[in-house]
Design an enzyme around this catalytic site. Structure first.
Site, PDB file in Angstrom:
ATOM      1  CE  LYS A 163      -4.304 -23.974  83.445  1.00 56.06           C
ATOM      2  NZ  LYS A 163      -5.359 -23.398  83.902  1.00 56.06           N
ATOM      3  CE1 TYR A 168      -3.203 -27.569  82.331  1.00 60.37           C
ATOM      4  CE2 TYR A 168      -0.797 -28.206  82.586  1.00 60.37           C
ATOM      5  CZ  TYR A 168      -2.359 -28.058  83.213  1.00 60.37           C
ATOM      6  OH  TYR A 168      -2.918 -26.909  84.369  1.00 60.37           O
ATOM      7  CB  THR A 191      -0.682 -24.730  86.383  1.00 55.96           C
ATOM      8  OG1 THR A 191       0.314 -25.498  86.926  1.00 55.96           O
ATOM      9  CG2 THR A 191      -0.164 -23.739  84.810  1.00 55.96           C
ATOM     10  CG  ASP A 192       3.869 -25.344  89.320  1.00 51.04           C
ATOM     11  OD1 ASP A 192       3.215 -26.135  88.248  1.00 51.04           O
ATOM     12  OD2 ASP A 192       4.862 -26.618  90.589  1.00 51.04           O
ATOM     13  CD  GLU A 193       2.288 -28.625  84.923  1.00 51.16           C
ATOM     14  OE1 GLU A 193       3.033 -28.705  83.113  1.00 51.16           O
ATOM     15  OE2 GLU A 193       1.811 -28.983  85.629  1.00 51.16           O
TER      16      GLU A 193
HETATM   17  P1  NAD Z   1      -9.617 -31.527  86.095  1.00 50.09           P
HETATM   18  O1  NAD Z   1      -9.108 -31.849  85.059  1.00 50.09           O
HETATM   19  O2  NAD Z   1      -9.868 -33.052  87.237  1.00 50.09           O
HETATM   20  O3  NAD Z   1     -11.113 -31.224  85.925  1.00 50.09           O
HETATM   21  C1  NAD Z   1     -11.413 -30.208  84.925  1.00 50.09           C
HETATM   22  C2  NAD Z   1     -13.073 -30.058  84.425  1.00 50.09           C
HETATM   23  O4  NAD Z   1     -13.082 -28.909  83.680  1.00 50.09           O
HETATM   24  C3  NAD Z   1     -13.661 -31.019  84.599  1.00 50.09           C
HETATM   25  O5  NAD Z   1     -14.792 -31.437  85.700  1.00 50.09           O
HETATM   26  C4  NAD Z   1     -14.015 -30.766  82.883  1.00 50.09           C
HETATM   27  O6  NAD Z   1     -15.238 -31.641  82.789  1.00 50.09           O
HETATM   28  C5  NAD Z   1     -14.249 -29.858  82.858  1.00 50.09           C
HETATM   29  N1  NAD Z   1     -14.346 -29.469  81.584  1.00 50.09           N
HETATM   30  C6  NAD Z   1     -12.895 -29.420  80.813  1.00 50.09           C
HETATM   31  N2  NAD Z   1     -12.914 -29.188  79.423  1.00 50.09           N
HETATM   32  C7  NAD Z   1     -14.536 -27.788  79.993  1.00 50.09           C
HETATM   33  C8  NAD Z   1     -14.766 -27.468  78.381  1.00 50.09           C
HETATM   34  N3  NAD Z   1     -14.255 -27.052  77.309  1.00 50.09           N
HETATM   35  N4  NAD Z   1     -16.626 -26.909  79.594  1.00 50.09           N
HETATM   36  C9  NAD Z   1     -16.580 -26.696  80.456  1.00 50.09           C
HETATM   37  N5  NAD Z   1     -15.786 -27.544  81.472  1.00 50.09           N
HETATM   38  C10 NAD Z   1     -14.795 -28.575  81.441  1.00 50.09           C
HETATM   39  O7  NAD Z   1      -8.449 -30.923  86.769  1.00 50.09           O
HETATM   40  P2  NAD Z   1      -8.423 -30.171  87.844  1.00 50.09           P
HETATM   41  O8  NAD Z   1      -7.018 -30.646  87.981  1.00 50.09           O
HETATM   42  O9  NAD Z   1      -9.156 -30.193  89.343  1.00 50.09           O
HETATM   43  O10 NAD Z   1      -7.845 -28.399  87.536  1.00 50.09           O
HETATM   44  C11 NAD Z   1      -8.368 -27.414  87.494  1.00 50.09           C
HETATM   45  C12 NAD Z   1      -8.008 -26.116  87.456  1.00 50.09           C
HETATM   46  O11 NAD Z   1      -6.477 -25.640  88.584  1.00 50.09           O
HETATM   47  C13 NAD Z   1      -7.510 -25.996  85.643  1.00 50.09           C
HETATM   48  O12 NAD Z   1      -7.314 -25.165  85.207  1.00 50.09           O
HETATM   49  C14 NAD Z   1      -5.814 -26.864  86.014  1.00 50.09           C
HETATM   50  O13 NAD Z   1      -4.548 -26.306  84.769  1.00 50.09           O
HETATM   51  C15 NAD Z   1      -5.027 -26.106  87.000  1.00 50.09           C
HETATM   52  N6  NAD Z   1      -4.117 -26.373  87.984  1.00 50.09           N
HETATM   53  C16 NAD Z   1      -4.393 -27.796  88.008  1.00 50.09           C
HETATM   54  C17 NAD Z   1      -3.363 -28.618  88.983  1.00 50.09           C
HETATM   55  C18 NAD Z   1      -3.346 -30.013  89.540  1.00 50.09           C
HETATM   56  O14 NAD Z   1      -2.364 -30.429  90.233  1.00 50.09           O
HETATM   57  N7  NAD Z   1      -4.034 -30.518  89.314  1.00 50.09           N
HETATM   58  C19 NAD Z   1      -2.178 -27.313  89.032  1.00 50.09           C
HETATM   59  C20 NAD Z   1      -2.251 -26.383  88.903  1.00 50.09           C
HETATM   60  C21 NAD Z   1      -2.992 -26.073  88.073  1.00 50.09           C
END
Ligand code: NAD
Length: 328
Positions: free
Chosen positions: A155, A151, A127-129
């Site tokens: 990351k 968080y 993430t950009d964070e």
């Molecule tokens: P989300 O919370 O919608 O999905 C996370 C998924 O991971 C879920 O299906 C959950 O069941 C699974 N999970 C959680 N803990 C687990 C574990 N211990 N073992 C197996 N599975 C597990 O998240 P998202 O928004 O789809 O984000 C996906 C990735 O992208 C993450 O790594 C997040 O940090 C990164 N990200 C997201 C955003 C955003 O805007 N949503 C921005 C930047 C980065």
């Protein structure tokens, strides 16, 4: 030859869109996918209904911290695309333990098993964070990490652990750092789906602080395309920033969402105490992925947002049961 990809967190918002896309008609064709997902509150099997019957799809419910299961799975795969994480900043402020466990220990468990199984490519989605707040300009990939929330700190730790396996063991690790994603199937605790579903129910939306926090918005179609570019054409040991090209303050975003849902400001917006330690602005410089891999965001924000709002209007059965799960 078919590439066997292990996708962690494939039942979540972005991971499920990645799986639907690579197994869909526009996908590369020569891949099969195993989703490893624990199905936490954020994981939803319904997100994978579209691909469930594909002969190239399989699902394993399990924890990325389970070293035995991860080692067993890794042996049958060529590549890993790692989305699984605890992803909600507010929850990490409430308590960071699960963030450290899943994001840090879980990522270590995966890269260690990938190294031992001699997996070809490991794409770590970050993430950009991790860079921290920036008042003006945009952070390049070389900026030292200065995460501020539990968080983003978890990351950042996972990025460093993943990259250490490249430097130490030569594992082909590629890291992506994207901005705020938006689109359909987004769990209704994050600002866009939370506001849209509240407004569709005639409820108020909670606006943090003065509403002046700024984020760059990236459509999930663009993000998934970027991840695929990195998986197929990226270089080992490299980090790629992924931007969306639409920077908005929360005030501006709220105005657009109210307009899209036909609600008025005074009757619908409730100012609430700011998030603790709220980073003011994130911005990443995505010149590297543009110049090296030919990425540019294609989705226009106004159209993408209108489509997203329509999707929520038409998919009450998807999000209504999740509104209760979103409360903690
Ligand atoms: P989300 O919370 O919608 O999905 C996370 C998924 O991971 C879920 O299906 C959950 O069941 C699974 N999970 C959680 N803990 C687990 C574990 N211990 N073992 C197996 N599975 C597990 O998240 P998202 O928004 O789809 O984000 C996906 C990735 O992208 C993450 O790594 C997040 O940090 C990164 N990200 C997201 C955003 C955003 O805007 N949503 C921005 C930047 C980065």
């Amino acid at each position: 030859m078919t590439r066997r990809i292990l996708v962690t967190g494939g039942a979540g918002f972005i991971g499920s869109h990645y799986v639907r896309t690579v197994l869909g008609p526009q996908g590369p064709g020569e891949v099969s996918v195993t989703v490893l997902d624990k199905l936490t509150y954020a994981g939803n099997p319904a997100n994978l209904d579209e691909v469930r019957r594909s002969p190239r799809f399989s699902f394993v419910q399990g924890d990325i911290c389970d070293a035995e299961l991860v080692a067993e799975l890794m042996a049958g795969h060529d590549e890993v695309v790692h989305f699984a994480a605890e992803s909600h900043v507010d929850r990490s402020i409430d308590g960071g333990a699960e963030f450290v466990r899943t994001n840090v220990v879980g990522t270590h468990t995966l890269v260690d098993a990938a190294h031992r199984a001699a997996v070809r490519t490991f794409v770590h989605v970050s993430t950009d964070e991790v860079y921290g707040s920036i008042a003006e300009g945009s952070w390049p990939e070389t900026r030292p990490l200065r995460p501020n929330s539990p968080y983003s700190a978890s990351k950042a730790s996972s990025d460093l652990i993943a990259l250490s396996y490249h430097r130490t063991h030569g594992l082909d690790v590629r890291v992506t750092r994207c901005s705020n994603n938006y689109g359909h199937h987004h769990f209704p605790e994050k600002v866009i789906p939370l506001f849209v579903t509240n407004l569709l129910d005639g409820r108020k939306v909670p606006l943090y602080g003065d509403g002046g926090n700024v984020r760059d918005w990236l459509h999930i179609d663009d993000h998934v395309r970027a991840v695929e570019l990195v998986r197929t054409k990226g270089r080992a040991g490299e980090v790629y920033n992924v931007g969306g090209g639409t920077e908005l303050s929360n005030l501006e975003l709220t105005r657009l969402l109210l307009d899209a849902c036909g609600a008025d400001w005074d009757g619908s917006v409730e100012y609430v105490a700011d998030r603790k330690g709220h980073d003011r602005r994130y911005s990443v410089d995505w010149t590297k992925i543009r110049d090296e891999l030919g990425y540019t965001p294609r989705r226009d924000f106004v159209t993408g947002l209108a489509e997203t709002v329509s999707w929520y209007r038409e998919h009450r059965a998807w999000w209504e049961p999740l509104k209760d799960r979103a409360a903690w």
